[in-house]
Design a protein around this motif. Structure first.
Motif, PDB file in Angstrom:
ATOM      1  N   THR A 180      17.636  15.196  53.561  1.00 58.09           N
ATOM      2  CA  THR A 180      18.438  16.008  52.864  1.00 58.09           C
ATOM      3  C   THR A 180      18.521  15.206  51.494  1.00 58.09           C
ATOM      4  N   LYS A 181      18.897  13.881  51.882  1.00 58.00           N
ATOM      5  CA  LYS A 181      19.225  12.825  50.702  1.00 58.00           C
ATOM      6  C   LYS A 181      18.066  12.776  49.728  1.00 58.00           C
ATOM      7  N   VAL A 182      16.934  12.649  50.200  1.00 58.66           N
ATOM      8  CA  VAL A 182      15.631  12.405  49.284  1.00 58.66           C
ATOM      9  C   VAL A 182      15.527  13.962  48.711  1.00 58.66           C
ATOM     10  N   HIS A 183      15.563  14.884  49.386  1.00 63.65           N
ATOM     11  CA  HIS A 183      15.287  16.067  48.942  1.00 63.65           C
ATOM     12  C   HIS A 183      16.505  16.399  47.673  1.00 63.65           C
ATOM     13  N   ASP A 184      17.649  16.121  47.781  1.00 66.90           N
ATOM     14  CA  ASP A 184      18.707  16.292  46.736  1.00 66.90           C
ATOM     15  C   ASP A 184      18.266  15.153  45.588  1.00 66.90           C
ATOM     16  N   LEU A 185      17.993  14.080  45.824  1.00 69.74           N
ATOM     17  CA  LEU A 185      17.837  13.041  44.698  1.00 69.74           C
ATOM     18  C   LEU A 185      16.445  13.582  44.174  1.00 69.74           C
ATOM     19  N   LEU A 186      15.421  14.213  44.691  1.00 67.87           N
ATOM     20  CA  LEU A 186      14.189  14.631  44.168  1.00 67.87           C
ATOM     21  C   LEU A 186      14.460  15.784  43.219  1.00 67.87           C
ATOM     22  N   GLN A 187      15.540  16.539  43.524  1.00 62.82           N
ATOM     23  CA  GLN A 187      15.744  17.797  42.883  1.00 62.82           C
ATOM     24  C   GLN A 187      16.402  17.629  41.753  1.00 62.82           C
ATOM     25  N   GLY A 188      17.000  16.712  41.524  1.00 64.65           N
ATOM     26  CA  GLY A 188      17.460  16.053  39.825  1.00 64.65           C
ATOM     27  C   GLY A 188      16.325  15.600  39.099  1.00 64.65           C
ATOM     28  N   TYR A 189      15.058  15.392  39.651  1.00 65.18           N
ATOM     29  CA  TYR A 189      13.928  14.996  38.838  1.00 65.18           C
ATOM     30  C   TYR A 189      13.007  15.726  38.719  1.00 65.18           C
ATOM     31  N   GLY A 190      12.619  16.883  39.584  1.00 64.37           N
ATOM     32  CA  GLY A 190      11.485  17.688  39.492  1.00 64.37           C
ATOM     33  C   GLY A 190      11.728  18.981  40.242  1.00 64.37           C
ATOM     34  N   PHE A 191      10.645  19.544  40.592  1.00 71.49           N
ATOM     35  CA  PHE A 191      10.823  20.894  41.210  1.00 71.49           C
ATOM     36  C   PHE A 191      10.131  20.956  42.366  1.00 71.49           C
ATOM     37  N   ARG A 192      10.817  21.532  43.535  1.00 71.67           N
ATOM     38  CA  ARG A 192      10.274  21.646  44.776  1.00 71.67           C
ATOM     39  C   ARG A 192       9.355  22.770  44.795  1.00 71.67           C
ATOM     40  N   VAL A 193       7.920  22.224  45.415  1.00 69.31           N
ATOM     41  CA  VAL A 193       6.772  23.272  45.379  1.00 69.31           C
ATOM     42  C   VAL A 193       6.600  23.365  46.865  1.00 69.31           C
ATOM     43  N   ASN A 194       7.113  22.990  47.708  1.00 67.35           N
ATOM     44  CA  ASN A 194       6.585  22.970  49.270  1.00 67.35           C
ATOM     45  C   ASN A 194       7.863  22.560  49.837  1.00 67.35           C
ATOM     46  N   ASP A 195       7.948  22.608  51.013  1.00 64.58           N
ATOM     47  CA  ASP A 195       9.200  22.055  52.024  1.00 64.58           C
ATOM     48  C   ASP A 195       9.367  20.427  51.754  1.00 64.58           C
ATOM     49  N   SER A 196       8.475  19.781  51.565  1.00 68.64           N
ATOM     50  CA  SER A 196       8.586  18.379  51.548  1.00 68.64           C
ATOM     51  C   SER A 196       7.682  17.909  50.277  1.00 68.64           C
ATOM     52  N   VAL A 197       7.549  18.749  49.414  1.00 73.18           N
ATOM     53  CA  VAL A 197       6.623  18.384  48.006  1.00 73.18           C
ATOM     54  C   VAL A 197       7.304  18.621  46.681  1.00 73.18           C
ATOM     55  N   PHE A 198       7.292  17.790  45.869  1.00 71.08           N
ATOM     56  CA  PHE A 198       7.797  17.781  44.624  1.00 71.08           C
ATOM     57  C   PHE A 198       6.917  17.538  43.496  1.00 71.08           C
ATOM     58  N   GLU A 199       6.916  18.268  42.420  1.00 70.13           N
ATOM     59  CA  GLU A 199       6.010  17.922  41.106  1.00 70.13           C
ATOM     60  C   GLU A 199       7.286  17.246  40.241  1.00 70.13           C
ATOM     61  N   VAL A 200       6.903  16.165  39.390  1.00 68.94           N
ATOM     62  CA  VAL A 200       8.090  15.526  38.925  1.00 68.94           C
ATOM     63  C   VAL A 200       7.162  14.950  37.357  1.00 68.94           C
ATOM     64  N   THR A 201       7.737  15.336  36.534  1.00 73.36           N
ATOM     65  CA  THR A 201       7.324  14.906  35.162  1.00 73.36           C
ATOM     66  C   THR A 201       8.596  14.234  34.533  1.00 73.36           C
ATOM     67  N   ILE A 202       8.242  12.680  34.382  1.00 72.96           N
ATOM     68  CA  ILE A 202       9.363  11.605  33.922  1.00 72.96           C
ATOM     69  C   ILE A 202       8.578  10.642  33.230  1.00 72.96           C
ATOM     70  N   PRO A 203       9.479   9.970  32.416  1.00 69.92           N
ATOM     71  CA  PRO A 203       8.862   8.605  31.843  1.00 69.92           C
ATOM     72  C   PRO A 203       8.682   7.631  33.049  1.00 69.92           C
ATOM     73  N   SER A 204       7.745   6.603  32.830  1.00 67.74           N
ATOM     74  CA  SER A 204       7.572   5.663  33.671  1.00 67.74           C
ATOM     75  C   SER A 204       8.803   4.785  33.940  1.00 67.74           C
ATOM     76  N   SER A 205       9.525   4.456  33.081  1.00 67.01           N
ATOM     77  CA  SER A 205      10.798   3.830  33.347  1.00 67.01           C
ATOM     78  C   SER A 205      11.647   4.347  34.169  1.00 67.01           C
ATOM     79  N   GLN A 206      11.963   5.880  33.937  1.00 71.38           N
ATOM     80  CA  GLN A 206      12.670   6.602  34.748  1.00 71.38           C
ATOM     81  C   GLN A 206      12.149   6.565  36.317  1.00 71.38           C
ATOM     82  N   MET A 207      10.617   6.485  36.399  1.00 71.88           N
ATOM     83  CA  MET A 207      10.058   6.490  37.671  1.00 71.88           C
ATOM     84  C   MET A 207      10.368   5.159  38.461  1.00 71.88           C
ATOM     85  N   LYS A 208      10.666   4.036  37.798  1.00 71.24           N
ATOM     86  CA  LYS A 208      10.794   3.047  38.319  1.00 71.24           C
ATOM     87  C   LYS A 208      12.275   2.999  39.100  1.00 71.24           C
TER      88      LYS A 208
END
Length: 93
Positions: free
Chosen positions: A18-46
């Motif tokens: 749940t913590k991982v899901h909540d974190l990723l939700q702030g960065y991208g879009f959930r497309v499957n139960d445990s899969v996110f698509e994220v578009t961010i700058p490489s500095s933010q990816m770090k």
């Protein structure tokens, strides 16, 4: 420069998952139960990678990050009821 990533995870413990899901939700879009698509700058990816690393237990959990070039992401497609990959992000970029 924005980069695209596909992030997948398999975390057996509900609280960590749940913590991982909540974190990723702030960065991208959930497309499957445990899969996110994220578009961010490489500095933010770090930053995101460091935060994810603090949440998981490496001996129990699996988290994978696949970088996608823009051309590859644009050629991705979905079958069935799923939206076009990265479609929701296109409206925000």
């Amino acid at each position: 420069m924005l980069k695209r990533y596909l992030i997948t995870y398999d975390i057996p413990q509900t609280k960590r998952r749940t913590k991982v899901h909540d974190l990723l939700q702030g960065y991208g879009f959930r497309v499957n139960d445990s899969v996110f698509e994220v578009t961010i700058p490489s500095s933010q990816m770090k930053t995101l990678t460091a935060r994810l690393d603090m949440l998981i237990k490496p001996k129990e959990d699996s988290l994978r990050i696949y970088p996608l070039c823009i051309a590859c992401a644009k050629n991705a497609f979905a079958l069935g009821k799923e939206p076009i990959p990265f479609e929701a992000e296109e409206t925000q970029i």
